[in-house]
Write an enzyme that holds these catalytic residues in place. Sequence first.
Site, short mmCIF file in Angstrom:
data_model
loop_
_atom_site.label_atom_id
_atom_site.label_comp_id
_atom_site.label_asym_id
_atom_site.label_seq_id
_atom_site.Cartn_x
_atom_site.Cartn_y
_atom_site.Cartn_z
N CYS A 1 2.63 -20.06 -27.29
CA CYS A 1 2.31 -19.22 -28.45
C CYS A 1 3.55 -18.45 -28.92
O CYS A 1 3.43 -17.54 -29.74
CB CYS A 1 1.15 -18.27 -28.14
SG CYS A 1 1.42 -17.28 -26.67
N CYS B 1 -6.94 -9.88 -48.93
CA CYS B 1 -7.36 -8.63 -48.30
C CYS B 1 -6.68 -7.46 -48.99
O CYS B 1 -5.48 -7.49 -49.28
CB CYS B 1 -6.96 -8.67 -46.82
SG CYS B 1 -7.35 -7.16 -45.96
N GLU C 1 -4.44 -19.14 -12.22
CA GLU C 1 -4.73 -18.10 -13.21
C GLU C 1 -4.71 -16.74 -12.49
O GLU C 1 -5.27 -16.61 -11.40
CB GLU C 1 -6.10 -18.38 -13.86
CG GLU C 1 -6.71 -17.25 -14.65
CD GLU C 1 -5.86 -16.74 -15.81
OE1 GLU C 1 -5.32 -17.54 -16.59
OE2 GLU C 1 -5.74 -15.50 -15.92
N ASP D 1 0.66 -23.22 -19.96
CA ASP D 1 0.23 -22.53 -21.19
C ASP D 1 0.42 -21.03 -20.97
O ASP D 1 -0.54 -20.27 -20.86
CB ASP D 1 -1.26 -22.87 -21.45
CG ASP D 1 -1.77 -22.28 -22.74
OD1 ASP D 1 -0.99 -21.63 -23.47
OD2 ASP D 1 -2.97 -22.46 -23.03
N CYS E 1 -12.41 -7.47 -41.43
CA CYS E 1 -11.10 -8.13 -41.44
C CYS E 1 -11.34 -9.55 -41.90
O CYS E 1 -12.25 -10.22 -41.40
CB CYS E 1 -10.52 -8.09 -40.02
SG CYS E 1 -9.12 -9.20 -39.82
C1 LIG Z 1 -2.06 -18.21 -23.25
S1 LIG Z 1 -3.30 -17.98 -22.03
C2 LIG Z 1 -3.81 -19.63 -21.75
C3 LIG Z 1 -5.13 -19.81 -21.08
C4 LIG Z 1 -5.72 -21.22 -21.07
N1 LIG Z 1 -4.74 -22.23 -20.81
C5 LIG Z 1 -6.48 -21.48 -22.34
O1 LIG Z 1 -6.15 -22.41 -23.09
O2 LIG Z 1 -7.46 -20.78 -22.60
C6 LIG Z 1 -2.36 -17.52 -20.65
C7 LIG Z 1 -3.16 -17.25 -19.41
O3 LIG Z 1 -2.23 -16.98 -18.34
C8 LIG Z 1 -2.73 -15.94 -17.53
N2 LIG Z 1 -1.51 -15.40 -16.86
C9 LIG Z 1 -0.60 -14.52 -17.36
N3 LIG Z 1 0.40 -14.36 -16.48
C10 LIG Z 1 0.14 -15.16 -15.42
C11 LIG Z 1 0.83 -15.45 -14.22
N4 LIG Z 1 2.01 -14.87 -13.93
N5 LIG Z 1 0.29 -16.33 -13.35
C12 LIG Z 1 -0.92 -16.92 -13.63
N6 LIG Z 1 -1.61 -16.70 -14.78
C13 LIG Z 1 -1.09 -15.83 -15.67
C14 LIG Z 1 -3.44 -15.03 -18.48
O4 LIG Z 1 -4.40 -14.22 -17.81
C15 LIG Z 1 -4.07 -16.02 -19.45
O5 LIG Z 1 -5.36 -16.40 -19.03
#
Ligand SMILES: C[S@@+](CC[C@H](N)C(=O)[O-])C[C@H]1O[C@@H](n2cnc3c(N)ncnc32)[C@H](O)[C@@H]1O
Length: 448
Positions: free
Chosen positions: A404, A71, A328, A377, A157
Amino acid sequence: MLKVNDVVLYQAESYSNSETVGTVDGYTIFVSGLIVGEVARVRVTYVKKNIAYASVAELITISPSRVSPMCAHFGKCGGCVLAHLRYSEQLIFKRNKVANNIKKLGKSDAVVLPCMPSPAVIGYRNKLSLPVRGRRGAVRIGMFERNSHKIVATDGCALVGDWARILIEEFTEYCNQNGVIPYDERNFSGEARHLSARFVDGQLLITVVSNGEFPHDLQSFARRLSKHFDKFGLFVNINTAHNNVILGKETRHICGIEFIEGEHLGVKFRLRPNSFFQVNDGVKNMIYSKVRELTDLSQTEVLVDCFSGIGILTNILASERFDSYAIEIEPSAVKDANEMALLNGSPSLTNVCGDVTEELPKIVSANRGKRFTVVVDPPRKGLNESICNTLKEAAPDNIVYISCDSATLARDISMLSDTYCITYIQPWDMFPQTDQVETLVLLSKKVR
Ligand SMILES: C[S@@+](CC[C@H](N)C(=O)[O-])C[C@H]1O[C@@H](n2cnc3c(N)ncnc32)[C@H](O)[C@@H]1O
């Protein structure tokens, strides 16, 4: 004494994230864009006490691992900070990053497996979120420069497919022809703040993030899009907050499709623009398949998927043999998750909209004495002490942790280490060319 603009001879000795670290005359100097082992003349850009930052003035020895970045914006844009490193070396870099965090912050000697490559190393992202800046009639859409809020205007991008180039071109032209005023974050004025989009299985959802009511008719933008895309949906999100969070709370559907529909790993799903979705479809599917392989559900009576998003993984693991819960916080994702449960006829699955810190203890106390399997997650900030204590109280035989951010992952593993040990840990390259990495961990209860 080292001063700004001094040019010094520098050898890159180690990495701190994607920056290299070296020592010159007692100063620790951080330089980006180099590879460990390389020697360069570097120009000092910042000095404080015995720490300095510098940029490359002349590369003297070139590492065999160096490749030509794909890029033209490399070095300016804050995105692909590893694009100068051969892909096989990027994987080693990421494994080392995770291993160092697990050892230093996680205080664990677990062997971190090699980083699993992404099936695609460019054009893999299904998501784009770009700031809209510049001035009326001369709109600039692009990435922020590294560590700054200046825009590197771009017509595309490398991490995103050609759909992004078309979208950026069409929205820039639409803004310029219709007198749309781009956002000015110095005084919070203007109309269009961000252009966000997600492209999955040939379906495109576009969100114009507006600083209040969007005062322009978007129909001519929709007409432009219809020349390129068969299935797209257009949304306006209202965000008047004086911060750099991209989306506000309210999203309105303007025209076209309301959600993306698809089927991944045998699970039918619906995806709305505000819901989280992993950015790299190929790696997401590989990680979900690995979770299914790692998770022995034969003794499970209660499955809890914490931070579940729209819940593809929950549906993969759910079964009529036990109760499943998905927690969630984002209401739009829970709406998608509820529709998904109906579409897939998922038995015994309850989608809970709320904060894991508050909802997990309720599920645990309502199911006291049962055998749990828990998946977590979380976003980058990881878990907290309260969630870790609830996990210990539920005492599942296994916890699957998808992370992550390996620094917060390591911190959380150390909080759980009196009860759990790592039985599998592997980085997965969800984000090629960047220094970010996804890590999948299986934690097993220690035998006492
Ligand atoms: C890294 S993503 C993972 C989503 C899912 N496991 C996937 O693989 O697509 C984290 C998720 O946690 C939610 N989130 C963030 N803080 C949270 C909380 N305190 N309680 C519940 N969910 C939460 C976010 O909206 C998001 O959808």
